[in-house]
Design a protein around this motif. Structure first.
Motif, PDB file in Angstrom:
ATOM      1  N   LEU A  75       6.933  -5.044   4.260  1.00 50.27           N
ATOM      2  CA  LEU A  75       5.789  -4.500   3.547  1.00 50.27           C
ATOM      3  C   LEU A  75       6.250  -3.676   2.345  1.00 50.27           C
ATOM      4  N   GLY A  76       5.272  -3.123   1.627  1.00 44.03           N
ATOM      5  CA  GLY A  76       5.557  -2.268   0.479  1.00 44.03           C
ATOM      6  C   GLY A  76       5.071  -2.887  -0.807  1.00 44.03           C
ATOM      7  N   TYR A  77       4.009  -2.297  -1.398  1.00 41.45           N
ATOM      8  CA  TYR A  77       3.429  -2.843  -2.624  1.00 41.45           C
ATOM      9  C   TYR A  77       3.469  -1.826  -3.753  1.00 41.45           C
ATOM     10  N   ASP A  78       4.324  -0.868  -3.645  1.00 40.67           N
ATOM     11  CA  ASP A  78       4.644   0.054  -4.737  1.00 40.67           C
ATOM     12  C   ASP A  78       6.124   0.332  -4.643  1.00 40.67           C
ATOM     13  N   GLY A  79       6.787   0.382  -5.778  1.00 38.76           N
ATOM     14  CA  GLY A  79       8.201   0.703  -5.764  1.00 38.76           C
ATOM     15  C   GLY A  79       8.648   1.285  -7.089  1.00 38.76           C
ATOM     16  N   ALA A  80       9.716   2.074  -7.029  1.00 39.46           N
ATOM     17  CA  ALA A  80      10.382   2.587  -8.222  1.00 39.46           C
ATOM     18  C   ALA A  80      11.879   2.537  -7.945  1.00 39.46           C
ATOM     19  N   GLY A  81      12.645   2.079  -8.933  1.00 41.82           N
ATOM     20  CA  GLY A  81      14.069   1.979  -8.697  1.00 41.82           C
ATOM     21  C   GLY A  81      14.837   1.529  -9.919  1.00 41.82           C
ATOM     22  N   VAL A  82      16.082   1.108  -9.692  1.00 41.32           N
ATOM     23  CA  VAL A  82      17.024   0.760 -10.755  1.00 41.32           C
ATOM     24  C   VAL A  82      17.301  -0.734 -10.734  1.00 41.32           C
ATOM     25  N   ALA A 104       4.200  -8.240  -5.491  1.00 44.19           N
ATOM     26  CA  ALA A 104       3.307  -9.379  -5.267  1.00 44.19           C
ATOM     27  C   ALA A 104       2.994  -9.481  -3.782  1.00 44.19           C
ATOM     28  N   ILE A 105       1.754  -9.843  -3.471  1.00 42.26           N
ATOM     29  CA  ILE A 105       1.326  -9.856  -2.075  1.00 42.26           C
ATOM     30  C   ILE A 105       1.943 -11.002  -1.287  1.00 42.26           C
ATOM     31  N   ASP A 106       2.438 -12.019  -1.970  1.00 43.40           N
ATOM     32  CA  ASP A 106       3.018 -13.168  -1.285  1.00 43.40           C
ATOM     33  C   ASP A 106       4.548 -13.171  -1.318  1.00 43.40           C
ATOM     34  N   ARG A 107       5.146 -12.007  -1.615  1.00 43.76           N
ATOM     35  CA  ARG A 107       6.594 -11.870  -1.641  1.00 43.76           C
ATOM     36  C   ARG A 107       7.013 -10.695  -0.758  1.00 43.76           C
ATOM     37  N   PRO A 108       8.268 -10.680  -0.265  1.00 46.31           N
ATOM     38  CA  PRO A 108       8.740  -9.520   0.496  1.00 46.31           C
ATOM     39  C   PRO A 108       8.606  -8.237  -0.319  1.00 46.31           C
ATOM     40  N   GLY A 109       8.289  -7.139   0.376  1.00 48.71           N
ATOM     41  CA  GLY A 109       7.921  -5.911  -0.307  1.00 48.71           C
ATOM     42  C   GLY A 109       9.056  -4.943  -0.569  1.00 48.71           C
ATOM     43  N   SER A 110       8.653  -3.716  -0.907  1.00 47.05           N
ATOM     44  CA  SER A 110       9.582  -2.693  -1.387  1.00 47.05           C
ATOM     45  C   SER A 110      10.186  -1.846  -0.275  1.00 47.05           C
ATOM     46  N   ASN A 111       9.785  -2.049   0.971  1.00 46.73           N
ATOM     47  CA  ASN A 111      10.337  -1.251   2.071  1.00 46.73           C
ATOM     48  C   ASN A 111      11.692  -1.820   2.487  1.00 46.73           C
ATOM     49  N   ALA A 112      12.579  -1.880   1.528  1.00 46.22           N
ATOM     50  CA  ALA A 112      13.902  -2.468   1.722  1.00 46.22           C
ATOM     51  C   ALA A 112      14.870  -1.832   0.735  1.00 46.22           C
ATOM     52  N   ARG A 113      16.132  -2.037   0.969  1.00 45.07           N
ATOM     53  CA  ARG A 113      17.143  -1.487   0.057  1.00 45.07           C
ATOM     54  C   ARG A 113      17.046  -2.129  -1.326  1.00 45.07           C
ATOM     55  N   ARG A 284      -3.120 -11.925 -10.535  1.00 49.94           N
ATOM     56  CA  ARG A 284      -2.266 -12.465 -11.602  1.00 49.94           C
ATOM     57  C   ARG A 284      -0.960 -13.015 -11.047  1.00 49.94           C
ATOM     58  N   SER A 285      -0.294 -12.249 -10.181  1.00 52.56           N
ATOM     59  CA  SER A 285       0.981 -12.724  -9.642  1.00 52.56           C
ATOM     60  C   SER A 285       0.774 -13.821  -8.606  1.00 52.56           C
ATOM     61  N   LEU A 286      -0.277 -13.725  -7.808  1.00 53.73           N
ATOM     62  CA  LEU A 286      -0.523 -14.722  -6.767  1.00 53.73           C
ATOM     63  C   LEU A 286      -0.759 -16.104  -7.366  1.00 53.73           C
TER      64      LEU A 286
END
Length: 348
Positions: A75-82, A104-113, A284-286
């Protein structure tokens, strides 16, 4: 998920990710779980981002509770990073850039490294914000911006009254600011039912706050006897909501909704020739629309407004580090329906 990744070192082949394997209530011990999975490969227009902060939205809660995890879903549909790697056709960013995005809702989310995200739905992180405060913004910013300017067609010359139902939530909190900054002649009425939410809504620039706990139409019409021109709602599924909106709206008015009612009787809109709009920022992304890059432009525009001091973060609760217990706590807060602004989790 807290160690620094040096760009000159080879990227790892595996990473820690947090998601779900079955639809569980938030207080179940396995509502969210951690697994080791491969680091994603980037496509031609994709960035590989080392995630520094995330936030939790209602869509995370809905997905965890109802969507098929297909074994294990991140999950995770907001992220900030490098940005640590990029696809061969990427033209908007370089390795080392600081970015923020809603994914994107159809891709793995931001709750990851690490997360792979399309450059066309990614923006430059506001330089003046921390990772956590930046991660509060993307999904709700895109939702609010598209609702105001793509659906309701507001411009800097618009004159009228905008009603935001549930104004203390994540989308309402940024929508108030965008409406007042970009459409200064628009009167904004927000709804809230608790002293702390009323205070929050007023602090963001709303011209007036009305109580949505009782008769919404009566409360709004006491503040705007002639009705309102535009309505934004995340609560159209609430019993009696549509009839209230019809009473509140001026003839030829516009209503934009983001929730998921099982049934929607729009026949009553006809007598006032009201227009109903759906806002879904993942569309848009879907569907890989030709104008996907508009989300890149929106996020960059709002980053400018933030760095100019005209818009502020909507983060109100900050947790650290990014781990399973903190993500469960954030899900619990969002699921309660009483969260103000955004709950963010970071490795800062």
């Amino acid at each position: 998920m807290t160690s620094e990744q040096k760009t000159e070192e080879p990227l790892p082949t595996s990473m820690t990710a947090i998601g779900y394997t079955a639809n569980r209530p938030v207080d179940a011990p396995d509502a969210l779980v951690s697994q080791t999975i491969p680091v994603p490969q980037v496509g031609p227009h994709e960035l590989l981002v080392e995630v520094r902060a995330v936030s939790v939205n209602p869509v995370d809660v809905k997905q965890r509770a109802h969507a098929n995890p297909d074994g294990f879903r991140v999950l995770g549909y907001d992220g900030a990073g490098v940005v640590v790697a990029k696809g061969e056709s990427v033209a908007l960013f370089e390795e080392g850039d600081h970015v923020y995005y809603a994914g994107a809702i159809d891709r793995p989310g931001s709750n990851a490294r690490y997360q792979a995200v399309d450059e066309r739905i990614t923006g430059r992180k506001p330089a003046s914000l921390s990772w956590a405060d930046a991660a509060a913004l993307p999904l709700t910013t895109l939702t609010a911006y598209e609702a105001l300017f793509d659906k309701l067609r507001l411009t800097d010359a618009s004159v009228g009254t905008l009603l935001i139902v549930g104004a203390a939530g994540g989308v309402g909190s940024i929508m108030i600011q965008l409406a007042k900054v970009l459409d200064p002649r628009v009167r904004v009425i927000g709804t809230a039912s608790r002293p702390e939410t009323r205070e929050w809504v007023l602090s963001l620039g709303a011209d007036e706050v009305v109580d949505h706990a009782g008769d919404l139409a009566e409360s709004v019409l006491a503040a705007a006897p002639d009705g309102v021109d535009w309505i934004f709602t995340a609560a159209s599924a609430k019993p009696g909501a549509i009839s209230s909106y019809v009473r509140i709206a001026k003839p030829f008015g516009h209503i934009v909704a983001i929730d998921d009612p099982h049934r929607l009787d729009v026949v009553s809109l006809k007598s006032k020739a009201l227009s109903w709009h759906w806002e879904f920022m993942f569309a848009r992304s879907l569907h890989q629309t030709a104008d996907m890059i508009e989300q890149h432009r929106i996020l960059n525009r709002v980053a400018e407004l933030v760095d100019e001091g005209r818009v502020r973060t909507t983060a109100t609760e900050r947790l650290s580090p990014i781990n399973t217990p903190n993500l469960v706590a954030a899900h619990r807060a969002v699921e309660s329906g009483r969260a103000i602004g955004k709950v963010v989790i970071s490795d800062e």
